[in-house]
Design a protein around this motif. Structure first.
Motif, short mmCIF file in Angstrom:
data_model
loop_
_atom_site.label_atom_id
_atom_site.label_comp_id
_atom_site.label_asym_id
_atom_site.label_seq_id
_atom_site.Cartn_x
_atom_site.Cartn_y
_atom_site.Cartn_z
N GLU A 42 0.93 -1.28 0.14
CA GLU A 42 0.17 0.03 0.04
C GLU A 42 0.84 1.33 -0.08
O GLU A 42 0.29 2.44 0.09
N VAL A 67 -6.43 1.91 12.42
CA VAL A 67 -7.30 0.69 12.29
C VAL A 67 -7.98 0.18 13.36
O VAL A 67 -7.50 0.03 14.59
N SER A 148 -3.15 -10.75 12.55
CA SER A 148 -4.25 -11.03 11.78
C SER A 148 -4.48 -12.35 11.81
O SER A 148 -3.76 -13.20 11.48
N HIS A 150 -6.63 -15.78 10.95
CA HIS A 150 -7.67 -16.07 9.73
C HIS A 150 -8.31 -17.22 9.99
O HIS A 150 -9.07 -17.99 9.30
N LEU A 158 -11.21 -16.89 7.70
CA LEU A 158 -12.32 -15.65 8.16
C LEU A 158 -12.17 -14.73 6.90
O LEU A 158 -10.99 -14.32 6.62
N ASP A 159 -13.06 -14.11 6.72
CA ASP A 159 -13.01 -12.95 5.74
C ASP A 159 -13.93 -11.96 6.11
O ASP A 159 -15.18 -12.09 5.83
N PRO A 160 -13.54 -10.94 6.55
CA PRO A 160 -12.20 -10.63 6.75
C PRO A 160 -11.53 -11.09 8.07
O PRO A 160 -12.39 -11.61 8.84
N PRO A 161 -10.03 -10.98 8.20
CA PRO A 161 -9.59 -11.80 9.42
C PRO A 161 -9.93 -10.80 10.48
O PRO A 161 -10.32 -9.68 10.43
N LEU A 163 -8.76 -8.92 13.70
CA LEU A 163 -7.47 -8.12 13.83
C LEU A 163 -7.28 -7.85 15.28
O LEU A 163 -8.56 -7.46 16.08
#
Length: 261
Positions: A42, A67, A148, A150, A158-161, A163
């Motif tokens: 990013e 975040v 993170s 998963h 998992l989606d999203p993971p 955090l």
């Protein structure tokens, strides 16, 4: 933390404005604000000043992001997310040894901003909460680690993971020692970029984890309202001297666990 998100973004030089409501009594496993380094993928949309220090202009340190994460670290290898409730804090002196923290120490260091935090004194059953914040009223930046998760190995990711993050602690300074033997690591502004930067060698990062100066923080006894997680308003930080009547019942003496503001 009651500091507005826009002010957080200004102070730390991050572009995000997540929807974080004002909080005065954050308990483990609840959502907290976290400043983490922007992943290399990013870096192309990096903004000037987005380096976790709030200072504009070019900087070799990685850009940062704001975040929301859950308080209580869930290691990437964990079989169950419940482990996070036991990993809300991480001792600075064992970070490099503990399997739960070793990889995050190398690659996923973060800042956890807070207006203040609480500690308790007195006998069991009727402990007195104390509100702790900077004497100058400024924002605190705790050293932290993030992960993170998963999901368990062998199951659909998992989606999203999930955090999650933990707060690094060190020995208490002279101001806090009468209340507790340990305290969060509070990073000076000049040290925040080095802590965030994954290129900083682990040894150098560990050297930043020291008690705050004795004159940085002030403590004040506050309302026992904070003893109950359900109470989450500005009255939690009301000085005890301003209380008009004692509060009895379950708000007066439940179990004591770390809290953030």
């Amino acid at each position: 933390m009651a500091t507005p998100v826009a002010e957080l973004a200004r102070l730390f030089g991050v572009p995000e404005r997540p929807n974080l409501a004002p909080r005065w009594n954050v308990a483990p496993t609840q959502e907290i604000a976290v400043i983490r380094a922007r992943p290399p993928s990013e870096e192309g949309d990096r903004c000037d000043g987005a380096n976790g220090t709030g200072k504009p202009g070019a900087d070799p340190r990685p850009a940062a992001r704001l975040v929301p994460m859950r308080w209580g670290l869930v290691p990437f290898w964990a079989k169950d997310a419940g482990i996070g409730a036991r990993l809300i804090n991480a001792r600075a002196d064992t970070l490099a040894e503990k399997p739960a923290f070793r990889e995050a120490l190398k690659h996923r260091r973060c800042l956890i901003p807070a207006d203040g935090f609480y500690e308790w004194s007195g006998a069991a059953g009727r402990k007195q909460p104390h509100y702790i914040r900077r004497r100058d009223g400024g924002l605190l930046a705790f050293a932290g680690l993030w992960e993170s998760w998963h999901g368990p190995k062998g199951e659909l990711p998992l989606d999203p993971p999930l955090l999650t993050a933990t707060i690094v602690t060190t020995e208490a300074n002279a101001t806090l020692r009468p209340l507790h033997g340990r305290m969060p690591v509070i990073l000076a502004e000049a040290d925040r970029g080095r802590w965030l930067d994954p290129a900083t060698p682990v040894g150098e990062a560990l050297a930043l984890l020291r008690p705050a100066a004795d004159d940085l923080l002030g403590t004040v006894p506050v309302s026992p309202r904070v003893n109950a997680v359900r109470n989450d308003d500005a009255a939690c930080i009301r000085p005890l001297s301003e209380e008009r009547e004692a509060e009895d019942g379950p708000d007066g003496g439940g179990p004591r666990e770390p809290r953030l503001l």
